[in-house]
Design a protein around this motif. Structure first.
Motif, PDB file in Angstrom:
ATOM      1  N   LYS A 148     -10.091   5.358   5.991  1.00 36.69           N
ATOM      2  CA  LYS A 148      -9.405   3.906   6.147  1.00 36.69           C
ATOM      3  C   LYS A 148      -9.977   3.103   7.139  1.00 36.69           C
ATOM      4  O   LYS A 148      -8.667   4.180   8.055  1.00 36.69           O
TER       5      LYS A 148
ATOM      6  N   ASP B 274       0.775  -1.346  -0.068  1.00 39.87           N
ATOM      7  CA  ASP B 274      -0.488  -0.599   0.293  1.00 39.87           C
ATOM      8  C   ASP B 274       0.856   0.995  -0.062  1.00 39.87           C
ATOM      9  O   ASP B 274       0.123   2.658   0.309  1.00 39.87           O
TER      10      ASP B 274
ATOM     11  N   GLU C  45      -6.645   7.236  11.761  1.00 37.31           N
ATOM     12  CA  GLU C  45      -6.885   6.861  10.457  1.00 37.31           C
ATOM     13  C   GLU C  45      -6.442   7.801   9.681  1.00 37.31           C
ATOM     14  O   GLU C  45      -6.979   8.789   9.408  1.00 37.31           O
ATOM     15  N   LYS C  46      -6.638   7.483   8.137  1.00 36.40           N
ATOM     16  CA  LYS C  46      -6.687   8.708   6.609  1.00 36.40           C
ATOM     17  C   LYS C  46      -7.326   8.132   5.798  1.00 36.40           C
ATOM     18  O   LYS C  46      -7.623   7.028   5.119  1.00 36.40           O
ATOM     19  N   ASP C  47      -8.274   9.156   5.504  1.00 31.81           N
ATOM     20  CA  ASP C  47      -9.344   9.252   4.352  1.00 31.81           C
ATOM     21  C   ASP C  47     -10.472   8.294   4.422  1.00 31.81           C
ATOM     22  O   ASP C  47     -10.693   7.852   3.656  1.00 31.81           O
TER      23      ASP C  47
ATOM     24  N   TYR D  86      -8.632   1.435  10.430  1.00 34.62           N
ATOM     25  CA  TYR D  86      -7.524   0.887  10.864  1.00 34.62           C
ATOM     26  C   TYR D  86      -7.608  -0.836  11.645  1.00 34.62           C
ATOM     27  O   TYR D  86      -8.339  -0.735  12.632  1.00 34.62           O
TER      28      TYR D  86
ATOM     29  N   ASN E 178      -2.206   4.910   4.559  1.00 34.03           N
ATOM     30  CA  ASN E 178      -4.075   4.364   5.362  1.00 34.03           C
ATOM     31  C   ASN E 178      -3.742   5.307   6.775  1.00 34.03           C
ATOM     32  O   ASN E 178      -4.547   5.632   6.705  1.00 34.03           O
ATOM     33  N   TYR E 179      -2.833   5.277   7.527  1.00 35.53           N
ATOM     34  CA  TYR E 179      -2.821   5.533   8.842  1.00 35.53           C
ATOM     35  C   TYR E 179      -1.307   6.018   9.067  1.00 35.53           C
ATOM     36  O   TYR E 179      -0.276   5.531   9.126  1.00 35.53           O
TER      37      TYR E 179
END
Length: 265
Positions: free
Chosen positions: A110, A72, A106-108, A112, A92-93
């Motif tokens: 998504k 990722d 957490e990002k966007d 964890y 993602n995190y």
């Protein structure tokens, strides 16, 4: 006049002896100080530390950072080596630990789905071999060598005193090159979240090194399949890039829980 000359000679001799005594004392004190630094470790593990740049050089460092390429995207780990505060940043995190508080941001949107407590410090520990084996509360024991593809590697068993770390029942075996002293293999057990110890050793091979700021650290490590507590064949390779080792401490803000991050109890 003769008495004056004799008196002068005696005075010079006394001063010279006094200076010589001071110099000898300084030498003795220096030697004793060096002995104290190295005598807390057994000879075998000291040989390994020295082959990698010395535990004294490692102890001068305050920042460690390295990058791993994941499916990722890049995973960047940054640590304060003195407090063991840690940030693991991915696309993602971001996971952080300030020395007391563990958190995940957490990002966007998504979610964890990992295990923050288990993953905290995990890759740091594997990367910082052999120097993390100089931590307090560790016991050392020379063990039978590992023989792999006809070559014999002397071994050291690493155990922990009760209450040390998250999993004080963990054990490690390091095996090193008898000629160079460099670490070649790591055997490790996994006891996180379990009661008691384990006799099941997993294996990583360390045979690709790089020198960063005077320390010999991994460029990549190989996880091996294992059978009967011995490695069999290579399973996969994990490379490390953008490695930083610095005497300057990292910015403490890196490890502070940001607004909206989840606190991990």
């Amino acid at each position: 006049m003769k008495k004056i000359v004799q008196l002068l000679f005696i005075t010079i001799t006394l001063v010279a002896c006094k200076n010589e005594t001071k110099e000898n004392k300084t030498v003795i004190e220096t030697v004793k100080k060096e002995d104290i630094t190295t005598s807390i470790y057994p000879e075998s593990i000291t040989k390994v530390f020295n082959a990698h740049g010395s535990i004294e050089t490692w102890n001068k460092m305050n920042t460690l950072s390295f990058t791993m390429v994941k499916p990722d995207g890049n995973e960047v780990t940054t640590l304060n080596l003195k407090t063991r505060a840690e940030q693991i940043d991915t696309p993602n995190y971001t996971q952080g630990f300030d020395g007391t508080t563990l958190w995940v941001s957490e990002k966007d949107g998504k979610e964890y789905a990992g295990k923050p407590k288990f993953y905290k410090g995990l890759m740091f520990y594997f990367y910082a071999m052999p120097f993390v084996l100089g931590d307090d509360g560790i016991e050392y024991k020379d063990i039978e060598p590992l023989v792999f593809e006809g070559k014999s590697y002397p071994g050291i068993l690493i155990s922990y005193e009760d209450g040390i770390g998250e999993s004080s029942n963990d054990q490690y075996k390091i095996f090193y090159d008898a000629d160079t002293g460099k670490m070649e293999w790591l055997g490790y057990t996994v006891t996180f979240g379990k009661d008691g110890g384990s006799d099941d050793f997993h294996f990583i091979r360390y045979n690709n090194w790089q020198t960063v700021n005077g320390l010999v650290v991994p460029k990549s490590i190989d996880w091996y399949k294992y059978e009967n507590n011995a490695p069999t064949e290579k399973r996969n390779t994990v490379p490390f890039t953008n490695v930083v080792l610095s005497e300057e401490a990292p910015n403490a803000k890196l490890f502070v829980q940001p607004e909206g991050a989840k606190l991990i109890e």
